[in-house]
Write an enzyme that holds these catalytic residues in place. Structure first.
Site, PDB file in Angstrom:
ATOM      1  N   TYR A   1       0.815  -1.231   0.000  1.00  0.00           N
ATOM      2  CA  TYR A   1       0.000   0.000   0.000  1.00  0.00           C
ATOM      3  C   TYR A   1       0.843   1.273   0.000  1.00  0.00           C
ATOM      4  O   TYR A   1       0.299   2.372   0.180  1.00  0.00           O
ATOM      5  CB  TYR A   1      -0.880   0.072   1.255  1.00  0.00           C
ATOM      6  CG  TYR A   1      -1.600  -1.187   1.649  1.00  0.00           C
ATOM      7  CD1 TYR A   1      -2.636  -1.697   0.865  1.00  0.00           C
ATOM      8  CD2 TYR A   1      -1.266  -1.869   2.816  1.00  0.00           C
ATOM      9  CE1 TYR A   1      -3.308  -2.853   1.244  1.00  0.00           C
ATOM     10  CE2 TYR A   1      -1.930  -3.016   3.203  1.00  0.00           C
ATOM     11  CZ  TYR A   1      -2.949  -3.506   2.411  1.00  0.00           C
ATOM     12  OH  TYR A   1      -3.608  -4.637   2.792  1.00  0.00           O
TER      13      TYR A   1
ATOM     14  N   CYS B   1      14.121 -11.195  -1.146  1.00  0.00           N
ATOM     15  CA  CYS B   1      14.722 -11.140  -2.465  1.00  0.00           C
ATOM     16  C   CYS B   1      13.798 -10.426  -3.440  1.00  0.00           C
ATOM     17  O   CYS B   1      13.270 -11.025  -4.372  1.00  0.00           O
ATOM     18  CB  CYS B   1      14.987 -12.574  -2.903  1.00  0.00           C
ATOM     19  SG  CYS B   1      16.313 -12.662  -4.060  1.00  0.00           S
TER      20      CYS B   1
END
Ligand code: LLP
Length: 428
Positions: A322, A349
């Site tokens: 968000y 990652c």
């Protein structure tokens, strides 16, 4: 005097050493005082009112025990949340069941245990609740979730009351649904529900929805003689973001909403319904702090300095999902000048795994320091994942100088418990 950050009389650096990091730490007292504010400022002041804590924000057995003890209700949205609540001995008659696609089995459990209300999200659900209730010899109290066509000013992913939302029954379908419900013997229509979204900072958004729904209530009375006894205005009470995060008094939202409900009912000559709220974030967000240990520090000339921590999007997906912003401090270097600007990177990652951008920190920040990120008590633990096979952190409550472990840290073996190899006895 220690320069370490503390919470409720507990030194957070010591907690990081004791339990390891990442670590979710919650102030038990702050959660309790939020519940008490709801009791004093809402429940006691408005007759017949109810408050359900939206458990999706943060749910553990211990959290359920606090909510139970404080006398609030609980909003659950899945069989899993319901199961946990019942395991914590939370009384079914104080639980409200939500969900835009409830499974039949979830409805069966809810009806059998006798939850307080089921909030119906689509027309076909009423037939299922009616049939299940019949089999179990019950009459189930329900609310209809209305989509009031109000677009809350918040992130698109957490708007829920606008036209086209996947949640709720479209306004024009409500009369038909009410009529149908009135003809079914095993459900009892108590009234209506709306939930406009999350992180709503302006109380006026609720007033707009109240206007729509009270007009609807008046039309339904005129057409079918149906009079709603209850109105649930949902949750979503915002607490701001990043440096501006401040939890407003609950009455900032509830008083104007109650006033408007009364005024509109008087205009339409309707009895004032009893009103329910469902706060999640408002109760837990500010009570939570996440502790991390600083690892890699990478200065990129002409770009930025990355300070990497031993957690990230697996324990807090909100910045990546968000664009949420957070405040943080170096817990073992409090009170020093913050003369360096850094980017806090997670260890997943993904290039998008950045927890905080442009964070001012002491210039001597180094590996081994403890970073405390604030306002992480809502939708952090509950949305955590095992991405990159990262074990979920432990959860510790602090209370007047005492620390209480309420969720143990996952181990690598925990992550493999449900796995099986192919065609062999490969088991953990
Ligand atoms: N009631 C209903 C029907 C809801 O769907 C929700 C949240 C609440 C109450 C509580 O909303 P709150 O007071 O906590 O804002 N994962 C997102 C938030 C999703 C909220 C989903 N529904 C986030 O991290 O911001």
């Amino acid at each position: 005097m220690s320069n370490n950050l503390s919470l409720d009389g507990c030194d957070l650096v010591n907690l990081a050493l004791k339990y390891g990091t990442p670590l979710y730490v919650f102030s038990k007292g702050m959660i309790e005082s939020r519940c008490r504010e709801i009791k004093e400022q809402f429940l006691k002041r408005y007759e017949g009112s109810r408050a359900y804590y939206a458990s999706k924000a943060f749910l553990t057995l211990a959290m359920c025990q606090i909510i139970e003890k404080e006398g609030l209700g609980l909003d659950v949205v899945s069989g899993g949340e319901l199961h946990l609540a019942l395991k914590a001995f939370f009384p079914a008659e104080r639980i409200i069941l939500h969900g835009n696609n409830k499974l039949r089995q979830e409805i069966e459990t809810a009806v059998e245990k006798g939850v307080s209300r089921i909030v119906v999200d689509w027309e076909g659900e009423i037939d299922i609740i009616d049939a299940v209730s019949k089999t179990k010899g019950k009459r189930t109290p329900i609310l209809l979730r209305v989509t009031p066509e109000i677009k809350a000013l918040t992130h698109k992913y957490i708007q829920t009351g606008h036209r086209g939302s996947k949640f709720g029954i479209p306004l024009e379908r409500i009369p038909f649904t009410v009529k149908k419900t009135m003809s079914l013997p095993n459900v009892e229509l108590k009234g209506f529900h709306f939930h406009l979204g999350s992180q709503i900072d302006d109380y006026r958004t609720y007033l707009d929805a109240v206007d729509v729904v009270t007009k609807l209530m008046s039309d339904l009375r005129d057409r079918f003689g149906y009079i709603a006894e209850e109105l649930d205005i949902g949750g979503g009470f915002g607490i701001g973001d990043g440096e501006n995060a401040r939890t407003k008094p609950i009455s900032y939202f509830t008083d104007p909403a109650m006033e408007r409900i009364k005024a509109r009912c008087s205009t339409f000559d309707l009895p004032v319904p009893s009103v329910a709220i469902e706060p999640g974030r408002w109760i837990t967000s500010e009570a939570g702090i996440t502790l991390y240990t600083v690892g890699a520090i990478k200065e990129i000339p002409g770009s930025c300095t990355y300070v990497s921590v031993d957690g990230g999007m697996a324990d807090n997906i909100r910045p990546a999902l968000y664009g949420a912003r957070y405040r943080a401090e170096v817990a073992n270097k409090m009170g020093r000048d913050k003369d360096k600007i850094v980017t806090i990177a997670g260890r997943c990652c993904e290039s998008g795994d950045i927890l905080i951008e442009n964070l001012p920190v002491p210039g001597d920040i180094e590996s081994g320091d403890i970073l405390a990120v604030f306002d992480t008590g809502a939708y952090n633990y509950s949305m955590a994942s095992n991405y990159n096979m990262l074990p979920k952190p432990a959860v510790v409550f602090v209370d007047e100088g005492e620390d209480i472990l309420v969720v143990e840290r996952e181990t690598y073996d925990d992550l493999l418990v449900k796995q099986r190899g192919i065609g062999s006895a490969l088991r953990v």
